[in-house]
Design a protein around this motif. Structure first.
Motif, PDB file in Angstrom:
ATOM      1  N   LEU A  57       0.811  -1.159   0.075  1.00  0.00           N
ATOM      2  CA  LEU A  57      -0.095   0.084  -0.060  1.00  0.00           C
ATOM      3  C   LEU A  57       0.766   1.207   0.026  1.00  0.00           C
ATOM      4  O   LEU A  57       2.316   1.335   0.631  1.00  0.00           O
ATOM      5  N   PHE A  58       0.501   2.201  -0.584  1.00  0.00           N
ATOM      6  CA  PHE A  58       0.908   3.527  -0.783  1.00  0.00           C
ATOM      7  C   PHE A  58       0.101   4.616  -0.756  1.00  0.00           C
ATOM      8  O   PHE A  58      -1.096   4.480  -1.257  1.00  0.00           O
ATOM      9  N   SER A  59       0.772   5.638  -0.445  1.00  0.00           N
ATOM     10  CA  SER A  59      -0.007   6.983  -0.681  1.00  0.00           C
ATOM     11  C   SER A  59       0.917   8.116  -1.509  1.00  0.00           C
ATOM     12  O   SER A  59       2.197   7.732  -1.451  1.00  0.00           O
ATOM     13  N   TYR A  60       0.435   8.940  -1.941  1.00  0.00           N
ATOM     14  CA  TYR A  60       1.196  10.091  -2.784  1.00  0.00           C
ATOM     15  C   TYR A  60       0.701  11.641  -2.476  1.00  0.00           C
ATOM     16  O   TYR A  60      -0.480  11.848  -2.266  1.00  0.00           O
ATOM     17  N   ASP A  61       1.707  12.372  -2.542  1.00  0.00           N
ATOM     18  CA  ASP A  61       1.481  13.998  -2.532  1.00  0.00           C
ATOM     19  C   ASP A  61       2.388  14.556  -3.429  1.00  0.00           C
ATOM     20  O   ASP A  61       3.535  14.390  -3.384  1.00  0.00           O
ATOM     21  N   PRO A  62       1.928  15.435  -4.145  1.00  0.00           N
ATOM     22  CA  PRO A  62       2.750  16.467  -5.135  1.00  0.00           C
ATOM     23  C   PRO A  62       3.397  17.327  -4.258  1.00  0.00           C
ATOM     24  O   PRO A  62       2.867  17.807  -2.998  1.00  0.00           O
ATOM     25  N   LYS A  63       4.572  18.061  -4.641  1.00  0.00           N
ATOM     26  CA  LYS A  63       5.313  18.990  -4.183  1.00  0.00           C
ATOM     27  C   LYS A  63       4.076  20.130  -4.178  1.00  0.00           C
ATOM     28  O   LYS A  63       3.166  20.332  -4.691  1.00  0.00           O
ATOM     29  N   PHE A  64       4.414  21.143  -3.049  1.00  0.00           N
ATOM     30  CA  PHE A  64       3.594  22.254  -2.902  1.00  0.00           C
ATOM     31  C   PHE A  64       3.131  23.063  -4.307  1.00  0.00           C
ATOM     32  O   PHE A  64       2.039  23.243  -4.411  1.00  0.00           O
ATOM     33  N   GLU A  65       4.267  23.171  -4.783  1.00  0.00           N
ATOM     34  CA  GLU A  65       3.915  24.028  -6.175  1.00  0.00           C
ATOM     35  C   GLU A  65       3.641  23.221  -7.482  1.00  0.00           C
ATOM     36  O   GLU A  65       3.316  23.918  -8.209  1.00  0.00           O
ATOM     37  N   ASP A  66       3.363  21.825  -7.102  1.00  0.00           N
ATOM     38  CA  ASP A  66       2.842  20.967  -8.193  1.00  0.00           C
ATOM     39  C   ASP A  66       1.426  20.625  -7.591  1.00  0.00           C
ATOM     40  O   ASP A  66       0.880  19.437  -8.502  1.00  0.00           O
ATOM     41  N   ASP A  67       0.761  21.314  -6.944  1.00  0.00           N
ATOM     42  CA  ASP A  67      -0.752  20.369  -6.137  1.00  0.00           C
ATOM     43  C   ASP A  67      -1.679  20.615  -7.106  1.00  0.00           C
ATOM     44  O   ASP A  67      -2.795  20.051  -7.031  1.00  0.00           O
ATOM     45  N   ASN A 125       5.421   5.257   1.367  1.00  0.00           N
ATOM     46  CA  ASN A 125       5.124   3.580   1.436  1.00  0.00           C
ATOM     47  C   ASN A 125       4.444   3.337   2.932  1.00  0.00           C
ATOM     48  O   ASN A 125       4.887   3.594   3.968  1.00  0.00           O
ATOM     49  N   LYS A 126       3.255   2.788   2.638  1.00  0.00           N
ATOM     50  CA  LYS A 126       2.346   2.168   3.883  1.00  0.00           C
ATOM     51  C   LYS A 126       2.162   0.698   3.949  1.00  0.00           C
ATOM     52  O   LYS A 126       1.296   0.436   4.453  1.00  0.00           O
ATOM     53  N   SER A 127       3.079   0.051   3.307  1.00  0.00           N
ATOM     54  CA  SER A 127       3.257  -1.468   3.204  1.00  0.00           C
ATOM     55  C   SER A 127       3.131  -2.038   4.772  1.00  0.00           C
ATOM     56  O   SER A 127       3.898  -1.306   5.428  1.00  0.00           O
ATOM     57  N   THR A 128       2.649  -3.138   5.005  1.00  0.00           N
ATOM     58  CA  THR A 128       2.817  -3.751   6.305  1.00  0.00           C
ATOM     59  C   THR A 128       3.443  -5.086   6.059  1.00  0.00           C
ATOM     60  O   THR A 128       3.158  -5.908   5.228  1.00  0.00           O
ATOM     61  N   SER A 129       4.342  -5.392   7.013  1.00  0.00           N
ATOM     62  CA  SER A 129       5.147  -6.831   7.063  1.00  0.00           C
ATOM     63  C   SER A 129       6.065  -6.842   5.801  1.00  0.00           C
ATOM     64  O   SER A 129       6.059  -8.082   5.281  1.00  0.00           O
ATOM     65  N   HIS A 146      11.247  -5.223   1.565  1.00  0.00           N
ATOM     66  CA  HIS A 146      11.836  -4.750   0.587  1.00  0.00           C
ATOM     67  C   HIS A 146      10.697  -4.330  -0.561  1.00  0.00           C
ATOM     68  O   HIS A 146       9.766  -5.113  -0.590  1.00  0.00           O
ATOM     69  N   TYR A 147      11.054  -3.563  -1.572  1.00  0.00           N
ATOM     70  CA  TYR A 147      10.079  -2.980  -2.457  1.00  0.00           C
ATOM     71  C   TYR A 147      10.691  -2.867  -3.816  1.00  0.00           C
ATOM     72  O   TYR A 147      11.869  -2.934  -4.039  1.00  0.00           O
ATOM     73  N   LYS A 148       9.761  -3.143  -4.802  1.00  0.00           N
ATOM     74  CA  LYS A 148      10.074  -2.822  -6.336  1.00  0.00           C
ATOM     75  C   LYS A 148       8.889  -1.670  -6.967  1.00  0.00           C
ATOM     76  O   LYS A 148       7.735  -2.292  -6.877  1.00  0.00           O
ATOM     77  N   TRP A 149       9.253  -0.708  -7.058  1.00  0.00           N
ATOM     78  CA  TRP A 149       8.457   0.257  -7.597  1.00  0.00           C
ATOM     79  C   TRP A 149       8.652   0.271  -9.215  1.00  0.00           C
ATOM     80  O   TRP A 149       9.668   0.265  -9.722  1.00  0.00           O
ATOM     81  N   SER A 150       7.380   0.576  -9.914  1.00  0.00           N
ATOM     82  CA  SER A 150       7.751   1.115 -11.501  1.00  0.00           C
ATOM     83  C   SER A 150       6.524   2.119 -11.529  1.00  0.00           C
ATOM     84  O   SER A 150       5.419   2.302 -10.876  1.00  0.00           O
ATOM     85  N   PHE A 151       7.019   3.276 -12.386  1.00  0.00           N
ATOM     86  CA  PHE A 151       6.503   4.389 -12.667  1.00  0.00           C
ATOM     87  C   PHE A 151       6.323   4.687 -14.101  1.00  0.00           C
ATOM     88  O   PHE A 151       7.311   5.159 -14.730  1.00  0.00           O
ATOM     89  N   GLU A 152       5.147   4.501 -14.608  1.00  0.00           N
ATOM     90  CA  GLU A 152       4.944   4.729 -16.063  1.00  0.00           C
ATOM     91  C   GLU A 152       4.939   5.858 -16.309  1.00  0.00           C
ATOM     92  O   GLU A 152       4.321   6.952 -15.872  1.00  0.00           O
ATOM     93  N   THR A 158      13.931   0.872  -5.932  1.00  0.00           N
ATOM     94  CA  THR A 158      13.815  -0.093  -4.820  1.00  0.00           C
ATOM     95  C   THR A 158      13.702   1.026  -3.418  1.00  0.00           C
ATOM     96  O   THR A 158      13.795   0.099  -2.342  1.00  0.00           O
ATOM     97  N   GLU A 159      13.566   2.205  -3.436  1.00  0.00           N
ATOM     98  CA  GLU A 159      13.685   2.868  -2.125  1.00  0.00           C
ATOM     99  C   GLU A 159      12.214   2.640  -1.589  1.00  0.00           C
ATOM    100  O   GLU A 159      11.419   2.356  -2.168  1.00  0.00           O
ATOM    101  N   GLU A 160      12.278   2.702  -0.295  1.00  0.00           N
ATOM    102  CA  GLU A 160      11.062   2.586   0.680  1.00  0.00           C
ATOM    103  C   GLU A 160      10.031   3.978   0.147  1.00  0.00           C
ATOM    104  O   GLU A 160       8.858   3.428  -0.041  1.00  0.00           O
ATOM    105  N   ASN A 161      10.579   5.049   0.083  1.00  0.00           N
ATOM    106  CA  ASN A 161       9.691   6.223  -0.269  1.00  0.00           C
ATOM    107  C   ASN A 161      10.378   7.206  -1.447  1.00  0.00           C
ATOM    108  O   ASN A 161      11.264   8.156  -1.170  1.00  0.00           O
ATOM    109  N   PRO A 162      10.042   6.759  -2.511  1.00  0.00           N
ATOM    110  CA  PRO A 162      10.882   7.533  -3.668  1.00  0.00           C
ATOM    111  C   PRO A 162      10.112   8.734  -3.974  1.00  0.00           C
ATOM    112  O   PRO A 162       9.019   9.100  -3.577  1.00  0.00           O
TER     113      PRO A 162
END
Length: 447
Positions: free
Chosen positions: A196-206, A218-222, A225-231, A239-243
């Protein structure tokens, strides 16, 4: 003759003595001190034998091992088993008798067991149990709360598997036939893996207009490690926790997070919509107070298009004063004399000077500036990007900076120190004594 009579008398006396020899009779009893039958055990001897003069006790497996006392007291047994207590009783008449009793000493209970989790405490959790309890003749009953198997009888249990998250109690009950003891251990199973994850734009990009920089939380439980993909993102994978990712093009972009632990993995996806860049920041219902409202710290007269905040006098400091690019002057609650002024001129219009103040050009009266500008309220309302204002020639003139009276709606044009152009629409002028204010919408270029 007299000698013969004496001999006969002696024989008669001797015969009478032998017939009245004292017999050895009775018995002895044993009892467990404090009714405790498991080692260490104290056996109390209660000797009820009569007619004996000497006693020869033998305590098999006991301490002491022997005794010659009539009442030997308490005998200590420190090892499990079945033992014989034997007594040979004699007297001066040559009488002898043998007595014996059997005592059963049960093993003491000193539970020692441990558990070890194989790999990790993420579900399913496999547990190895090691039973180091010493003793013979003991029985073991195991209970595994929420485990498979649920129960077991025997000294060496099999591995147990726990699946449900939470605390699970392992209980072993050990009995020696006389008493029972229990011992427990707790196995904690971590929550199920959730990606699970949430996201927020930078203030200037809201406004989500391209390019958009977004921080992912990243709001994952248990997960370990992680693998993200961003289309359409930069970076495209992580592979960062909070990219933090930049999306430079408008459209729908699918974001995928696969979370792992050493047992399993799970995928969570979201689609982020990035809008076409308008290069226009739209700010609505901005309240700007007259001088008295600002200085009395009721409603601020100063605004920053960068922070999008109105500042009262007591809210201005060295950190935000240089970000203020809009200042409104209203001399009274009747709005007879009003104007927008450059922040670096604030101290000339009834305000304290701003540190590192910006220079902003305002055209308060388009009809007086003789600059060829006629940006209407209808154009303001219809403006959805910066095209209508980016070609406007906004430059300082004394005529254009002149004050205006109680007239609205009204359009004020401005250009900030860094060249951003904008327009202010005064929608209302609210008369409320020293707390009077104007209500505005502001549209300004983002860059």
């Amino acid at each position: 003759m007299r000698k013969i009579l004496l001999v006969l008398f002696f024989i008669i006396i001797t015969s009478c003595y032998q017939e009245t020899a004292i017999a050895i009779e009775g018995d002895f009893t044993t009892s467990y001190v404090n009714n405790d039958e498991s080692i260490p055990v104290l056996i109390k001897i209660d000797n009820k034998i009569t007619g004996a003069d000497t006693y020869e006790w033998t305590f098999e497996g006991g301490s002491p091992a022997t005794s010659s006392q009539k009442n030997p007291g308490e005998i200590v047994y420190s090892k499990q088993g079945t033992y014989t207590i034997k007594l040979i009783a004699t007297n001066v008449d040559g009488e002898s008798n043998e007595f014996s009793k059997t005592v059963v000493i049960k093993e003491g209970i000193n539970i020692e067991f441990s558990h070890e989790i194989i790999k990790s405490n993420y579900s399913p959790v496999e547990v190895v149990l090691k039973n180091a309890t010493i003793g013979e003749g003991l029985t073991f009953t195991w209970d595994f709360q929420g485990g498979v198997p649920a129960t077991f009888t025997g000294k060496t249990p099999p591995n147990v598997v726990f699946t449900t998250p939470g605390d699970h109690i392992i209980t072993v009950t050990v009995s020696n036939g006389f008493e029972s003891e229990k011992q427990t251990k707790t196995v904690t199973v971590a929550p199920y893996l959730v990606s699970l994850f949430s996201y927020d734009p930078k203030f200037e990009d809201d406004d989500y207009e391209a390019p958009v920089t977004i921080d992912f939380t990243n709001k994952s439980t248990s997960a370990t490690h992680y693998k993200w993909s961003f289309e359409g993102g930069n970076p495209a994978v992580s592979t960062e926790e909070n990219p933090t990712v930049v999306f430079t093009s408008a459209g729908s972009h699918e974001v995928t997070l696969e979370a792992f632990n050493d047992k399993t993995s799970q995928i969570y996806k979201l689609v982020i919509t990035v809008l076409t860049d308008t290069n226009l920041r739209i700010l609505t219902n901005v309240k700007l107070g007259i001088n008295s409202a600002h200085n009395n710290n009721n409603i601020g007269a100063m605004f920053s298009t960068v922070t999008r905040q109105v500042y009262k006098a007591n809210e201005i400091n060295d950190q935000n004063s240089s970000l203020i690019d809009v200042v409104f002057q209203g001399l009274n609650s009747n709005f007879t004399n009003n104007r927008f002024i450059s922040p670096d001129q604030a101290d000339n219009y009834g305000y304290l000077a701003l540190k590192n103040a910006q220079s902003t050009i305002f055209i308060n009266s388009q009809n007086l500036c003789n600059c060829g500008l006629n940006f209407t309220e209808a154009q303001f309302d219809a403006m959805v990007n910066d095209s209508p204002i980016k070609s406007l020639n906004i430059s300082y003139s004394a005529a254009g900076a002149q004050e205006f009276g109680f007239t609205f709606p009204r359009i004020i044009l401005f250009k900030t120190q860094d060249g951003k152009k904008g327009a202010i629409k005064i929608k209302d002028m609210v008369k409320n004594g020293t707390s009077s204010y104007i209500l505005c919408d502001i549209k300004v270029q983002k860059q």
